[in-house]
Design a protein around this motif. Structure first.
Motif, PDB file in Angstrom:
ATOM      1  N   LEU A 291       0.822  -1.157  -0.007  1.00  0.00           N
ATOM      2  CA  LEU A 291      -0.037   0.080  -0.193  1.00  0.00           C
ATOM      3  C   LEU A 291       0.922   1.303   0.108  1.00  0.00           C
ATOM      4  O   LEU A 291       0.608   2.113  -0.649  1.00  0.00           O
ATOM      5  CB  LEU A 291      -1.112   0.110   1.384  1.00  0.00           C
ATOM      6  N   ALA A 292       1.978   1.091   0.951  1.00  0.00           N
ATOM      7  CA  ALA A 292       2.943   2.409   1.058  1.00  0.00           C
ATOM      8  C   ALA A 292       3.298   2.720  -0.435  1.00  0.00           C
ATOM      9  O   ALA A 292       3.515   3.673  -0.878  1.00  0.00           O
ATOM     10  CB  ALA A 292       3.658   2.259   2.156  1.00  0.00           C
ATOM     11  N   TYR A 293       3.804   1.469  -1.131  1.00  0.00           N
ATOM     12  CA  TYR A 293       4.572   1.723  -2.311  1.00  0.00           C
ATOM     13  C   TYR A 293       3.508   2.351  -3.219  1.00  0.00           C
ATOM     14  O   TYR A 293       4.173   3.111  -4.190  1.00  0.00           O
ATOM     15  CB  TYR A 293       5.135   0.238  -2.639  1.00  0.00           C
ATOM     16  N   VAL A 294       2.380   1.647  -3.401  1.00  0.00           N
ATOM     17  CA  VAL A 294       1.244   2.224  -4.512  1.00  0.00           C
ATOM     18  C   VAL A 294       1.143   3.946  -4.056  1.00  0.00           C
ATOM     19  O   VAL A 294       1.061   4.618  -5.142  1.00  0.00           O
ATOM     20  CB  VAL A 294       0.130   1.644  -4.455  1.00  0.00           C
ATOM     21  N   VAL A 295       1.022   4.207  -2.901  1.00  0.00           N
ATOM     22  CA  VAL A 295       0.979   5.580  -2.551  1.00  0.00           C
ATOM     23  C   VAL A 295       1.926   6.545  -2.974  1.00  0.00           C
ATOM     24  O   VAL A 295       1.860   7.564  -3.557  1.00  0.00           O
ATOM     25  CB  VAL A 295       0.566   5.879  -0.946  1.00  0.00           C
ATOM     26  N   ILE A 296       3.109   5.867  -2.584  1.00  0.00           N
ATOM     27  CA  ILE A 296       4.384   6.444  -2.862  1.00  0.00           C
ATOM     28  C   ILE A 296       4.291   6.801  -4.524  1.00  0.00           C
ATOM     29  O   ILE A 296       4.738   8.101  -4.990  1.00  0.00           O
ATOM     30  CB  ILE A 296       5.615   5.805  -2.544  1.00  0.00           C
ATOM     31  N   ASN A 297       3.829   5.915  -5.301  1.00  0.00           N
ATOM     32  CA  ASN A 297       4.060   6.026  -6.877  1.00  0.00           C
ATOM     33  C   ASN A 297       2.904   7.026  -7.150  1.00  0.00           C
ATOM     34  O   ASN A 297       3.172   8.078  -8.010  1.00  0.00           O
ATOM     35  CB  ASN A 297       3.696   4.787  -7.534  1.00  0.00           C
ATOM     36  N   LEU A 298       2.041   6.877  -6.380  1.00  0.00           N
ATOM     37  CA  LEU A 298       0.872   7.999  -6.644  1.00  0.00           C
ATOM     38  C   LEU A 298       1.393   9.472  -6.457  1.00  0.00           C
ATOM     39  O   LEU A 298       1.130  10.669  -7.438  1.00  0.00           O
ATOM     40  CB  LEU A 298      -0.378   7.901  -5.956  1.00  0.00           C
ATOM     41  N   LEU A 299       2.032   9.579  -5.335  1.00  0.00           N
ATOM     42  CA  LEU A 299       2.477  10.852  -4.901  1.00  0.00           C
ATOM     43  C   LEU A 299       3.552  11.261  -6.052  1.00  0.00           C
ATOM     44  O   LEU A 299       3.699  12.555  -6.487  1.00  0.00           O
ATOM     45  CB  LEU A 299       2.996  11.102  -3.545  1.00  0.00           C
ATOM     46  N   VAL A 300       4.532  10.605  -6.671  1.00  0.00           N
ATOM     47  CA  VAL A 300       5.385  10.758  -7.553  1.00  0.00           C
ATOM     48  C   VAL A 300       4.953  11.200  -9.017  1.00  0.00           C
ATOM     49  O   VAL A 300       5.026  12.081  -9.370  1.00  0.00           O
ATOM     50  CB  VAL A 300       6.440   9.533  -7.799  1.00  0.00           C
ATOM     51  N   ASP A 301       3.654  10.448  -9.209  1.00  0.00           N
ATOM     52  CA  ASP A 301       2.922  10.813 -10.483  1.00  0.00           C
ATOM     53  C   ASP A 301       2.393  12.200 -10.212  1.00  0.00           C
ATOM     54  O   ASP A 301       2.453  13.076 -11.338  1.00  0.00           O
ATOM     55  CB  ASP A 301       1.660   9.790 -10.709  1.00  0.00           C
ATOM     56  N   LEU A 302       1.740  12.567  -9.119  1.00  0.00           N
ATOM     57  CA  LEU A 302       1.048  13.857  -8.897  1.00  0.00           C
ATOM     58  C   LEU A 302       2.293  15.097  -8.932  1.00  0.00           C
ATOM     59  O   LEU A 302       2.168  15.922  -9.442  1.00  0.00           O
ATOM     60  CB  LEU A 302       0.384  13.843  -7.469  1.00  0.00           C
ATOM     61  N   SER A 303       3.549  14.604  -8.362  1.00  0.00           N
ATOM     62  CA  SER A 303       4.445  15.702  -8.477  1.00  0.00           C
ATOM     63  C   SER A 303       4.876  16.014  -9.764  1.00  0.00           C
ATOM     64  O   SER A 303       5.462  17.170  -9.858  1.00  0.00           O
ATOM     65  CB  SER A 303       5.658  14.978  -7.526  1.00  0.00           C
ATOM     66  N   TYR A 304       4.732  15.098 -10.854  1.00  0.00           N
ATOM     67  CA  TYR A 304       5.282  15.375 -12.158  1.00  0.00           C
ATOM     68  C   TYR A 304       4.621  16.762 -12.364  1.00  0.00           C
ATOM     69  O   TYR A 304       5.290  17.728 -13.243  1.00  0.00           O
ATOM     70  CB  TYR A 304       4.877  14.385 -13.063  1.00  0.00           C
ATOM     71  N   GLY A 305       3.256  17.095 -11.947  1.00  0.00           N
ATOM     72  CA  GLY A 305       2.455  18.285 -12.504  1.00  0.00           C
ATOM     73  C   GLY A 305       3.363  19.570 -12.129  1.00  0.00           C
ATOM     74  O   GLY A 305       3.254  20.466 -12.524  1.00  0.00           O
ATOM     75  N   LEU A 306       4.094  19.441 -10.872  1.00  0.00           N
ATOM     76  CA  LEU A 306       4.579  20.466 -10.383  1.00  0.00           C
ATOM     77  C   LEU A 306       5.669  20.913 -11.138  1.00  0.00           C
ATOM     78  O   LEU A 306       6.084  22.126 -11.175  1.00  0.00           O
ATOM     79  CB  LEU A 306       5.170  20.095  -8.857  1.00  0.00           C
ATOM     80  N   PHE A 307       6.389  20.062 -11.893  1.00  0.00           N
ATOM     81  CA  PHE A 307       7.806  20.524 -12.708  1.00  0.00           C
ATOM     82  C   PHE A 307       7.198  20.882 -14.165  1.00  0.00           C
ATOM     83  O   PHE A 307       8.068  21.420 -14.808  1.00  0.00           O
ATOM     84  CB  PHE A 307       8.469  19.316 -12.426  1.00  0.00           C
ATOM     85  N   ASP A 308       6.163  20.169 -14.705  1.00  0.00           N
ATOM     86  CA  ASP A 308       6.063  20.264 -15.954  1.00  0.00           C
ATOM     87  C   ASP A 308       4.454  20.775 -16.274  1.00  0.00           C
ATOM     88  O   ASP A 308       3.573  20.049 -15.861  1.00  0.00           O
ATOM     89  CB  ASP A 308       6.127  19.026 -16.635  1.00  0.00           C
ATOM     90  N   PRO A 309       4.254  21.889 -16.620  1.00  0.00           N
ATOM     91  CA  PRO A 309       2.917  22.550 -16.862  1.00  0.00           C
ATOM     92  C   PRO A 309       2.145  21.585 -17.610  1.00  0.00           C
ATOM     93  O   PRO A 309       0.975  21.641 -17.493  1.00  0.00           O
ATOM     94  CB  PRO A 309       2.925  23.840 -17.444  1.00  0.00           C
TER      95      PRO A 309
END
Lengths: 316, 528
Positions: A291-309
């Motif tokens: 579960l933790a691994y899936v959540v971390i991946n989700l957060l990483v996916d979401l963080s892409y938006g911060l760097f790339d409009p």
């Protein structure tokens, strides 16, 4: 964005169900018997049968599975077959050491690797670059336990600057807390630092060769804004992905570091549960780890938006 | 300016270093907390539920016993004040010491002790034998009770004293819980109280001094005598890695290392801050256990053949290394150094490949695979077994050596399946302390076929001899019967003795008063 998150949560539920089934079956078809471990060295066959009966291990596997899933739905992960303590209580008791170790390790690795990678890319081909790459190669090549024992020998036994082993919670004071985390974080972080340094360097070299960097230079912009504003932001996505994957690498490394430094974290709980065939604990830990691994991946996916409009616009 | 800046940096660094050192170094004030690393993680606190060594060690801290062994392995009263045996040997009367209390402050009574004996006797081999000979209990008053026998049983006091699994006394309400329900309340009347709220399986177990404990007046002698708790607190830390434990002991972060690997001993002896001590005069007997259910070892000739493949000195050299800690030869089944040590009936235990081959042939062995379980995570068992395997191969045996972790072996060895269907033919294990010195308490010696321990040794004649020995009340006659028992055992060979060695403990040199009690105990220990 909301749709994206809901889709991710839906797929997480499916992943968790698959993990639950695989974990349950794999640990039961494997060799070993918790009753034999509980009963001790001199137990008789009758002792083993009695213990199996009392733990419900003589029930059919399907019954055991449905019983476990039924309890899981109510948030009950069961009890340890050995200590009879609730699995969630055991995991909760081990969270602080592991989260502390993971956090300090990541901080150390990220805070050293990104500057080193940037410097190596900036000085590519020069002695600084070669030195950074040599350091990264050495750090990546040494097994974690050798680094660990080496650091203990030097800093704990010879210099007596730091403790050999153990963990002190933050509630006992920040100095004790941090001194007990220095050696394990260094041990665990060196490998990850090496990986991240190499990734940062190669990505930065690629970005620094782009046209817009040449344009920035031709406009007379100084090195610092070029490196940190223009280049690093565009190199961030592969670096963030590596940090995300690095957390998976950490899960493996934490087991070794926690054993070498006697840190009572999730890694050691897992090892103990596996060697003793403590089924409910193994199931609980693996389920929560996935579960933790899936959540971390989700957060990483979401963080892409911060760097790339562009990604931000696509997901919204 | 530059100089001032440098000075400021040096001062800051020194202050930081001093702060770190203060945080890291243990306090110098005399503290009465002993930090010990024990041989395994304490997960089960019920001594009737598990025979694991760590559970028994825990039990010696929190519980007390009616009787305890002294250094001559004689049972001496512990919780019992006085006792007597009726002239016909069928009634044992016990009077408890006055003023004893459970950890919750309630008084220890006869009813508690009777309930505790009942619980213990359901699981313990000696207790089961005693129960078969018993007519019942009689509670006379709060401090007096009787054990009444229907037939003679000469080992009542020895059984209650035990060593590795004595009858630990606990409050009646706890002892009366069903035997298949693990007790979780560690209330006892022993010299230390377990802090259950601080117990974290996999991390630590904590014990504090029992202020109400009234020790006997005699000095401590093995497991008997006065159990004076001189420490305020005992912390059992679980450090799974032996290298880390050694480093922690060298750095003074822990005080006591219960079971250091034998290859660390020389290193520790060279450190003036560490004391290495052997607390167990008998030690550990290592053995090879054949499975009597299946060929070739269902034939006693094949088991006898194993006796001619054993070189104890070589096996112990592989297991221990340092000759200070093992016996070059120990042929008895009943522990060298014990009162039952005997050379009666000994055959083999020296390598004679031709003799072994001939015996295997007589047993009808014709090259069928012999499944040997080799533990990968028990280096001492592995070393002894490898020596035996080499000799077995020299004798032309077709071995199917299966390398498995110990948890898998303990599960597999309990299976009565054929070796080619998930069963087994041979594995190596060990047992320690005074219990193996008794033909009745030595569980691997039990040859009651289906009722015997895994391997199911089967010899009616040997079983009859042991029963007669247990019924005999005259110690001199009982000792003479041991010779007869061992002579028979070398015919049926329930197991093969691979040698005897001792496991030293190590502690910081400021620790004094460690009792040579066979098992690690924490009374009488002081931290100076």
């Amino acid at each position: 964005m909301l749709n994206f998150i809901l889709r991710k949560i839906g797929s997480t539920a499916i992943v968790m169900m698959v993990v639950a089934v695989i974990v349950f079956i794999m640990i039961r078809v494997g060799p070993g018997d918790p009753a034999a471990v509980i009963a001790g060295e001199h137990a008789t066959t009758e002792d083993l049968e009695r213990i199996r009966r009392s733990l419900g291990l003589d029930e059919p596997m399907l019954y055991q599975f449905l019983h476990w899933v039924g309890r899981l739905m109510g948030g009950d992960f069961g009890q340890s077959l050995f200590s009879r303590k609730p699995v969630l209580e055991l995991i909760a008791g081990r969270l602080e050491p592991t989260l502390s170790l993971a956090t300090t390790t990541m901080l150390f690795a990220v805070c050293t690797a990104i500057p080193l990678g940037i410097i190596a890319a900036w000085q590519v081909g020069r002695w600084v670059d070669r030195a950074v790459m040599a350091l990264a190669t050495v750090a990546f090549s040494f097994p974690i336990f050798i680094i660990g024992y080496g650091l203990v020998w030097g800093f704990a036994l010879k210099l007596r600057w730091l403790p050999v082993q153990g963990f002190r919670p933050l509630s006992q004071g920040p100095t004790l807390y941090l001194t007990h985390l220095v050696l394990p974080s260094l041990t665990l972080g060196l490998v990850f630092m090496a990986l991240l340094t190499r990734m940062t360097r190669s990505t930065m070299i690629e970005v620094l060769g782009e046209d817009y960097i040449r344009t920035a230079r031709s406009k007379g912009l100084s090195q610092v804004p070029i490196l940190f504003k223009h280049a690093l932001q565009n190199a961030a996505i592969p670096i963030v992905t590596t940090i995300g994957s690095g957390i998976a690498l950490l899960i493996g490394g934490v087991v070794v570091a926690e054993s070498v430094f006697a840190i009572p974290g999730i890694g050691r709980l897992t090892i103990e549960a596996v060697t003793q065939r403590d089924y409910p604990v193994i199931q609980g830990v693996l389920l929560l780890a996935s579960l933790a691994y899936v959540v971390i991946n989700l957060l990483v996916d979401l963080s892409y938006g911060l760097f790339d409009p562009r990604i931000r616009n696509m997901t919204s | 300016m530059v100089f001032k800046h440098a000075i400021r940096k040096i001062v800051s660094a020194s202050l930081l270093a001093a702060g770190l050192a203060a945080a890291v170094c243990p306090a110098q004030a005399a503290d009465k907390t002993l930090k010990a690393v024990v041989n395994a993680d304490l997960k089960i606190i019920d001594p009737t539920w598990s025979t694991a060594y760590v559970t028994i060690r825990h039990s010696y801290l929190v519980y007390d016993n009616l009787f305890a062994l002294n250094s001559k392995f004689e049972p001496k009263p512990q919780m019992v004040d006085t006792y007597d045996v009726s002239p016909d040997g069928l009634v044992y009367s016990f009077t408890l010491r006055k003023g004893m209390k459970w950890h919750d402050g309630t008084p220890v009574t006869s009813a508690d002790c009777v309930a505790s004996i009942r619980r213990w006797a359901q699981r313990n081999a000696m207790g089961q034998h005693m129960t078969r000979a018993m007519a019942g209990f009689e509670i006379v008053d709060d401090l007096t009770f009787k054990i009444k026998l229907k037939e003679k049983f000469g080992l009542v006091i020895d059984a209650l004293a035990g060593a590795e699994a004595p009858a630990f006394m606990m409050p009646k309400a706890i002892a009366e819980q069903p035997i298949d329900k693990q007790i979780t309340d560690p209330t006892g009347s022993g010299p230390f109280i377990m802090k259950r709220d601080e117990w974290q399986p996999g991390v630590k177990a904590v014990y504090v001094r029992n202020p109400d404990y009234i020790p006997r007046n005699e000095p401590p002698d093995y497991l008997s005598g006065g159990k004076v708790a001189k420490l305020d607190r005992v912390e059992w830390l679980y450090i799974p890695d032996n290298n880390t434990t050694l480093s922690a002991l060298q750095a003074g972060e822990i005080d006591y290392f219960e079971a250091p690997p034998l290859d660390f001993v020389q290193l520790m002896k060279n450190d003036p801050n560490i004391t290495v001590l052997t607390i167990d005069k008998l030690g550990i007997q290592m053995m090879a256990r054949p499975n009597s259910l299946f060929p070739p070892f269902n034939n006693y000739k094949a088991r006898q053949a194993l006796l001619y493949l054993v070189n104890q000195s070589e096996a112990m050299q592989a297991v221990v290394g340092d000759p200070e800690y093992y016996l070059k030869s120990c042929v008895t089944y009943f522990m060298c150094g014990s009162e039952n040590e005997t050379k009666a009936g000994v055959v083999g235990l020296t390598v004679d490949i031709e003799k072994a081959k001939a015996l295997f042939k007589e047993a009808g062995y014709n090259g069928e695979p012999i499944t040997v379980l080799l533990p990968t995570d028990r280096p001492q068992y592995q070393a002894a077994e490898n020596v035996l395997i080499a000799a077995m191969r020299k004798a032309g045996l077709n071995l199917d050596v299966q390398s498995l972790d110990w948890a898998t072996i303990t599960a597999r060895r309990a299976k009565r399946d054929r070796p080619d269907k998930g069963g087994w033919n041979l594995f190596v294990t060990s047992q320690g302390g005074p219990d193996p010195a008794s033909p009745l308490a030595n569980i691997w010696f039990n040859s009651q076929c289906a009722k015997a321990n895994v391997g199911w040794a089967c010899d009616e004649e040997l079983t009859k001899l042991v029963s007669a020995w247990a019924q005999e009340t005259d110690p001199a006659k009982r000792r003479a019967m041991v010779d007869e028992i061992q002579t028979r055992a070398f015919v049926s060979v329930p197991y093969v003795n691979l040698g005897q060695y001792v496991q030293p403990i190590a502690f910081r040199s400021n620790i004094k008063g460690v009792v040579k009690a066979g098992v690690p105990v924490y009374w009488n220990i002081e931290k100076q």
